[in-house]
Design a protein around this motif. Structure first.
Motif, PDB file in Angstrom:
ATOM      1  N   LYS A 151      54.879  35.397  38.319  1.00  0.00           N
ATOM      2  CA  LYS A 151      55.528  34.448  37.410  1.00  0.00           C
ATOM      3  C   LYS A 151      55.724  35.044  36.019  1.00  0.00           C
ATOM      4  N   SER A 152      54.695  35.685  35.467  1.00  0.00           N
ATOM      5  CA  SER A 152      54.776  36.220  34.106  1.00  0.00           C
ATOM      6  C   SER A 152      55.176  37.687  34.069  1.00  0.00           C
ATOM      7  N   GLY A 153      54.926  38.403  35.155  1.00  0.00           N
ATOM      8  CA  GLY A 153      55.180  39.841  35.170  1.00  0.00           C
ATOM      9  C   GLY A 153      54.055  40.645  34.542  1.00  0.00           C
ATOM     10  N   ALA A 154      53.013  39.981  34.072  1.00  0.00           N
ATOM     11  CA  ALA A 154      51.886  40.663  33.430  1.00  0.00           C
ATOM     12  C   ALA A 154      50.862  41.102  34.474  1.00  0.00           C
ATOM     13  N   ASN A 155      50.208  42.199  34.214  1.00  0.00           N
ATOM     14  CA  ASN A 155      49.158  42.705  35.094  1.00  0.00           C
ATOM     15  C   ASN A 155      47.833  42.046  34.710  1.00  0.00           C
ATOM     16  N   VAL A 156      47.562  40.878  35.327  1.00  0.00           N
ATOM     17  CA  VAL A 156      46.397  40.079  34.944  1.00  0.00           C
ATOM     18  C   VAL A 156      45.603  39.497  36.113  1.00  0.00           C
ATOM     19  N   ILE A 157      46.070  39.622  37.326  1.00  0.00           N
ATOM     20  CA  ILE A 157      45.432  38.941  38.461  1.00  0.00           C
ATOM     21  C   ILE A 157      43.974  39.366  38.629  1.00  0.00           C
ATOM     22  N   GLY A 158      43.654  40.612  38.361  1.00  0.00           N
ATOM     23  CA  GLY A 158      42.282  41.093  38.478  1.00  0.00           C
ATOM     24  C   GLY A 158      41.317  40.403  37.532  1.00  0.00           C
ATOM     25  N   ALA A 218      44.283  44.776  42.502  1.00  0.00           N
ATOM     26  CA  ALA A 218      43.105  44.012  42.110  1.00  0.00           C
ATOM     27  C   ALA A 218      42.192  43.875  43.320  1.00  0.00           C
ATOM     28  N   LEU A 219      40.952  44.287  43.161  1.00  0.00           N
ATOM     29  CA  LEU A 219      39.959  44.223  44.228  1.00  0.00           C
ATOM     30  C   LEU A 219      38.950  43.132  43.892  1.00  0.00           C
ATOM     31  N   PHE A 220      38.735  42.227  44.824  1.00  0.00           N
ATOM     32  CA  PHE A 220      37.783  41.136  44.638  1.00  0.00           C
ATOM     33  C   PHE A 220      36.663  41.285  45.657  1.00  0.00           C
ATOM     34  N   ASP A 246      31.245  50.300  41.857  1.00  0.00           N
ATOM     35  CA  ASP A 246      32.305  50.000  40.882  1.00  0.00           C
ATOM     36  C   ASP A 246      32.725  48.535  40.919  1.00  0.00           C
ATOM     37  N   LEU A 247      32.401  47.837  42.001  1.00  0.00           N
ATOM     38  CA  LEU A 247      32.802  46.442  42.160  1.00  0.00           C
ATOM     39  C   LEU A 247      31.877  45.514  41.378  1.00  0.00           C
ATOM     40  N   VAL A 248      32.408  44.373  40.993  1.00  0.00           N
ATOM     41  CA  VAL A 248      31.636  43.339  40.315  1.00  0.00           C
ATOM     42  C   VAL A 248      31.640  42.122  41.243  1.00  0.00           C
ATOM     43  N   ALA A 249      30.452  41.665  41.621  1.00  0.00           N
ATOM     44  CA  ALA A 249      30.341  40.544  42.556  1.00  0.00           C
ATOM     45  C   ALA A 249      31.059  39.311  42.027  1.00  0.00           C
ATOM     46  N   ASN A 250      31.847  38.684  42.900  1.00  0.00           N
ATOM     47  CA  ASN A 250      32.567  37.438  42.610  1.00  0.00           C
ATOM     48  C   ASN A 250      33.553  37.569  41.462  1.00  0.00           C
ATOM     49  N   SER A 251      34.080  38.751  41.298  1.00  0.00           N
ATOM     50  CA  SER A 251      35.027  39.015  40.219  1.00  0.00           C
ATOM     51  C   SER A 251      35.983  40.121  40.660  1.00  0.00           C
ATOM     52  N   GLY A 252      36.918  40.461  39.792  1.00  0.00           N
ATOM     53  CA  GLY A 252      37.899  41.481  40.130  1.00  0.00           C
ATOM     54  C   GLY A 252      37.759  42.748  39.315  1.00  0.00           C
ATOM     55  N   VAL A 253      38.141  43.850  39.920  1.00  0.00           N
ATOM     56  CA  VAL A 253      38.318  45.124  39.240  1.00  0.00           C
ATOM     57  C   VAL A 253      39.668  45.662  39.686  1.00  0.00           C
ATOM     58  N   VAL A 254      40.221  46.587  38.950  1.00  0.00           N
ATOM     59  CA  VAL A 254      41.560  47.075  39.261  1.00  0.00           C
ATOM     60  C   VAL A 254      41.535  48.574  39.526  1.00  0.00           C
ATOM     61  N   ALA A 255      42.245  48.983  40.563  1.00  0.00           N
ATOM     62  CA  ALA A 255      42.379  50.394  40.922  1.00  0.00           C
ATOM     63  C   ALA A 255      43.862  50.763  40.933  1.00  0.00           C
ATOM     64  N   TRP A 256      44.148  52.008  40.632  1.00  0.00           N
ATOM     65  CA  TRP A 256      45.506  52.540  40.661  1.00  0.00           C
ATOM     66  C   TRP A 256      45.693  53.226  42.006  1.00  0.00           C
ATOM     67  N   VAL A 257      46.651  52.750  42.822  1.00  0.00           N
ATOM     68  CA  VAL A 257      46.875  53.298  44.158  1.00  0.00           C
ATOM     69  C   VAL A 257      48.368  53.532  44.357  1.00  0.00           C
ATOM     70  N   ASP A 258      48.759  54.792  44.476  1.00  0.00           N
ATOM     71  CA  ASP A 258      50.164  55.143  44.736  1.00  0.00           C
ATOM     72  C   ASP A 258      51.130  54.434  43.788  1.00  0.00           C
ATOM     73  N   GLY A 259      50.820  54.416  42.517  1.00  0.00           N
ATOM     74  CA  GLY A 259      51.713  53.826  41.531  1.00  0.00           C
ATOM     75  C   GLY A 259      51.619  52.321  41.400  1.00  0.00           C
ATOM     76  N   ALA A 260      50.704  51.697  42.117  1.00  0.00           N
ATOM     77  CA  ALA A 260      50.529  50.238  42.042  1.00  0.00           C
ATOM     78  C   ALA A 260      49.138  49.913  41.510  1.00  0.00           C
TER      79      ALA A 260
END
Length: 119
Positions: free
Chosen positions: A59-66, A39-41, A22-36
């Motif tokens: 800073k923005s409050g947006a879910n974008v780090i992944g 981002a997995l890199f 499920d992971l993408v090399a040198n990039s991020g994917v997002v998983a839902w864990v206990d309500g959070a």
């Protein structure tokens, strides 16, 4: 060869959040864990390392780090936020430019085909 357990490995409760495929090399994917949103890199050139940080940009409050770009800055592995371009250290979640900003981090590892984080 014997493995040395870190103190955090002994006390941590590891849980599978996805599979290596499920992971993408040198990039991020997002998983839902206990309500959070986590981002997995996956960085195979860094010894098959996987890092888990909060997906929410403080800073923005947006879910974008992944969706951020991973790289090296000042000797540390970082992810750049896609919105305001501030850099967060993957090892501890601290922000390079704004010390008051921080991402939550989880210990992460790959065990066989399972990607695990400590909860």
């Amino acid at each position: 060869m014997t493995a040395t357990l870190q103190r955090s490995d002994v006390q941590a409760s590891w849980r599978t959040v996805c599979q290596r495929a499920d992971l993408v090399a040198n990039s991020g994917v997002v998983a839902w864990v206990d309500g959070a949103q986590v981002a997995l890199f996956y960085l195979p050139r860094e010894g098959d390392a996987v890092y888990a940080v909060d997906h929410r940009d403080p800073k923005s409050g947006a879910n974008v780090i992944g969706r951020g770009i991973v790289g090296h800055l000042a000797g540390a592995l970082v992810v750049a936020s896609p919105l305001y371009k501030q850099h967060f250290r993957l090892a501890d979640g601290s922000c390079v430019e704004f010390p008051e900003q921080r991402l939550r981090v989880w210990p992460a590892r790959i065990t066989g085909d399972a990607v695990e984080i400590a909860a």
